[in-house]
Scaffold this motif. Sequence first.
Motif, short mmCIF file in Angstrom:
data_model
loop_
_atom_site.label_atom_id
_atom_site.label_comp_id
_atom_site.label_asym_id
_atom_site.label_seq_id
_atom_site.Cartn_x
_atom_site.Cartn_y
_atom_site.Cartn_z
N GLY A 1 -9.93 5.02 27.81
CA GLY A 1 -10.68 5.95 28.65
C GLY A 1 -11.20 7.14 27.88
N PHE B 1 -5.61 0.96 35.54
CA PHE B 1 -6.65 1.55 36.38
C PHE B 1 -6.41 3.04 36.57
CE2 PHE B 1 -8.06 2.97 40.55
CZ PHE B 1 -9.39 2.57 40.58
N ILE B 2 -5.17 3.41 36.91
CA ILE B 2 -4.84 4.82 37.14
C ILE B 2 -5.00 5.61 35.85
CG2 ILE B 2 -2.97 6.40 37.73
CD1 ILE B 2 -4.16 4.99 40.13
N TYR C 1 -14.94 8.75 41.77
CA TYR C 1 -14.10 7.55 41.87
C TYR C 1 -13.28 7.48 43.15
CZ TYR C 1 -15.20 7.01 36.90
OH TYR C 1 -15.86 6.86 35.71
N TRP C 2 -13.40 8.47 44.02
CA TRP C 2 -12.62 8.44 45.26
C TRP C 2 -12.99 7.23 46.13
CZ3 TRP C 2 -12.18 14.15 47.41
CH2 TRP C 2 -11.25 14.85 46.62
N LEU D 1 -13.32 0.43 34.29
CA LEU D 1 -12.58 0.46 35.56
C LEU D 1 -12.87 -0.79 36.39
CD1 LEU D 1 -12.83 4.19 36.72
CD2 LEU D 1 -10.75 2.91 36.22
N HIS E 1 -16.14 14.01 41.99
CA HIS E 1 -15.01 13.08 42.16
C HIS E 1 -15.59 11.72 42.56
CE1 HIS E 1 -15.69 14.86 46.14
NE2 HIS E 1 -15.32 16.02 45.61
N TYR F 1 -8.69 6.05 35.00
CA TYR F 1 -9.19 7.00 36.00
C TYR F 1 -8.79 8.43 35.63
CZ TYR F 1 -9.23 9.43 40.54
OH TYR F 1 -9.43 10.34 41.56
N SER G 1 -10.61 9.63 32.32
CA SER G 1 -12.04 9.86 32.57
C SER G 1 -12.25 11.12 33.40
CB SER G 1 -12.65 8.65 33.28
OG SER G 1 -12.49 7.49 32.52
N LEU G 2 -11.37 11.31 34.39
CA LEU G 2 -11.48 12.47 35.26
C LEU G 2 -11.29 13.77 34.47
CD1 LEU G 2 -11.72 13.31 38.31
CD2 LEU G 2 -9.23 13.33 38.36
N LEU H 1 -11.53 4.11 44.52
CA LEU H 1 -10.08 4.03 44.71
C LEU H 1 -9.74 3.54 46.12
CD1 LEU H 1 -7.31 4.60 43.45
CD2 LEU H 1 -7.46 6.92 44.32
N ASP I 1 -16.86 3.58 33.60
CA ASP I 1 -17.04 2.95 34.91
C ASP I 1 -16.91 1.43 34.77
OD1 ASP I 1 -17.61 5.52 35.66
OD2 ASP I 1 -19.79 5.22 35.63
#
Length: 750
Positions: free
Chosen positions: A102, A141-142, A434-435, A116, A432, A145, A148-149, A438, A113
Amino acid sequence: MRYDNMINIFPMVRHWFARLSATDPGLVRLFQSTKVILSVILAIFTTSMFLKMAGYPQITPAILSGVAGMMGILVVMDETEKEKKWTTVMLGFSSAAAVTLGTFLAKYAHAADLALLLVVFGAFYLQKFGVRYFSLCMISFISIYFSSLLKLQFNQVPWFYAAISIGIIYAFLFNFVFLKDKPEKILKRSMNSFHKQSNLTLSLIKDAILDPIYSQRRLKTLQKNVTKLNEYARVISGQLGSTDPGRIWPGIKPNQLRLYVFDTEMLIQTFLSAAYRLKMQHALEQADIRQTLSRVAQALLDAEVLRDEYTSKNLEEAERTIQDLRKQLNDLRIENRDDCKWLYLVRRVESIANHVIDGAYILQEARNQYYKGNFEEAPSKASDKPVNNDDHKEKNDQAESKGMQPSTKKAFQALLAGALSVIIGYSLSPAHQYWILLTAYVVLLGTETVGRTVMKAIQRSVGTLIGAIIGFLLAHSISGQSLLEITLLFCCIFMAFYFLPVSYAVMSFWITMMISIMYDLLLGGITEKLLQDRVIDTVIGAGLALFISAILFPLKTKEKIVENVKDFLGELDGYTTGYFESFIGERKTINLADSAFQLDQKLNLIRTNAEPLQKIPGRLNRTGIERWMTILVAINYYAKHLVASTSRRTMYESDQELMDTICSINEVMKENIHHLCELIDGKRGLTVKELNRQREWIERYPDKNRDYTLQHSILIHNLYYVWRINKSIIKLAVELGAAIEKQDENIQED
């Protein structure tokens, strides 16, 4: 006066404490949630102290450490302890690799992206090779995420490696050292929950018997308690497949304990049904019947044979009470026909109560023989083993090999939903993005049918909305009180995972509450806009998951129910065959009590998958599923009573003609079940056979062999529910278009 009030309150407190402790069989949810929260707390605390001593200014590695500690408990689902340990260790490497990936991809537009989406695809697709790969993809995945965040730099990555290691170490310690799952302890706690629920239900039945007033509300409460007891019994039966009860109660074998649990559940179910039917027919207005049944309930409450402080006096008193009931039935002089309408109900309670007492004596005698040194390890018997479903699994595998496997279909659904989620996420909320992804990912997890996806999407949206409103108000009211916020944050985590197996909506509520408090704690305040975006993104993500599951490889609810019904009928076929083996002297190939629990489990699966149809008024009836379920519930009831209400000690003399008739009954039922499965698949032009000729032959048999009148009377009683099962099968088959094959019902007289 105050002392009297305390005396009155104490039984109430004890009653509700017993009820609450019985709601979690084996305390599995409590221990799992405790492991999660302790792992998260210690991982965050230890990592925070480590970062502080090392002079690292940010707290974000500690948050990832808590996430790793949590996932190390939740996503490890391998079958053996050795496999679980390896998976837990591999989670650390997978998370570290994902953080590195990531961080590397963050400088390339949308590369993270794509990563993911590939991980989401792999989480579903790789399940066919083993549950371990799903676990590894989940934490990957987490981790991607997270990196990247935060837009991590490579000089920060080592700190996150350390944080991940700390979280995984705590997960390993709580999973395999400090709070290690011990099957024997779980079984013992499950039996305690089962006994508590049994006693609570028996107490309510006893009160209903003594109360002259009929109460519909009380009946509904009792029915809910019986349903819950059935769930606990199924849990215990499942645990007995891999846990030896002899390690807890020396001398007791799995098949003995399974039969005892089955008898106890059936006794309470029958007791409830009989008590209310007796009340409706005014039989309980007779004081002697009312008092004797009340004494039976009380005696059964005391006869808990697996308690450490158990004394044989309790069991002896229960046996005397059953004998009094039997004597009362034998001495009862029937002066008018009205009594005939209810006397059989009392006899039914007496018959199953005898089985419970016999089972309790067997358990107690097994323990006594062990302590006396007379216990011998019995050779493995087929009847002690769970039902072998390998043939059925092979058929399923062959059916799946003809087309795309469910895991592959779900993987493509997740990939398409994920791609759309990312695109919409960047458009609506770039901060945000990716919300939505998710939410779509989580909603697709564990939902096989479109109907189940609808339910989960609604639960996710409603739980998030309510959690956002309450969380926003709560976060504003406690803002600035860091210690209180941290305490409530951990409480929300505990409550979320404690209620996860019970209600997904409740879990979503607590998770959103946690997010509200966490944002307030980390950002110094939470805005309405932030929570509004959270709710909108959740609704969009849930809607996308639903939309994709409905248009891409959709599995309709009715199609899944048809598959479940065929599984139920396949289990019924093996169950009835095993039952007839006891008549013709063959060695049993299945354990009937275990098979009865399997029937319960498969019927419960049909109910679960039919829930989406029940939410739409009239839909269940229009599809015909409601009628199917009504008949299947009746079949399940009759099948369980084959074991619960019949004699287990009677041996029938060797009579070839009798054996041939029993074999003929078995063959007819097997053929009828097979034809019913084909009818459910849509085939037409089939016939089903009645058992009138065989039934008449069986009922006339005592007239030809008067030396065995008692045995043959018991035989007639034992086969009563066989006729009921076959009639139910015929009824459903005829409704699906089958014709009844005519047979010659004339019996040649000797």
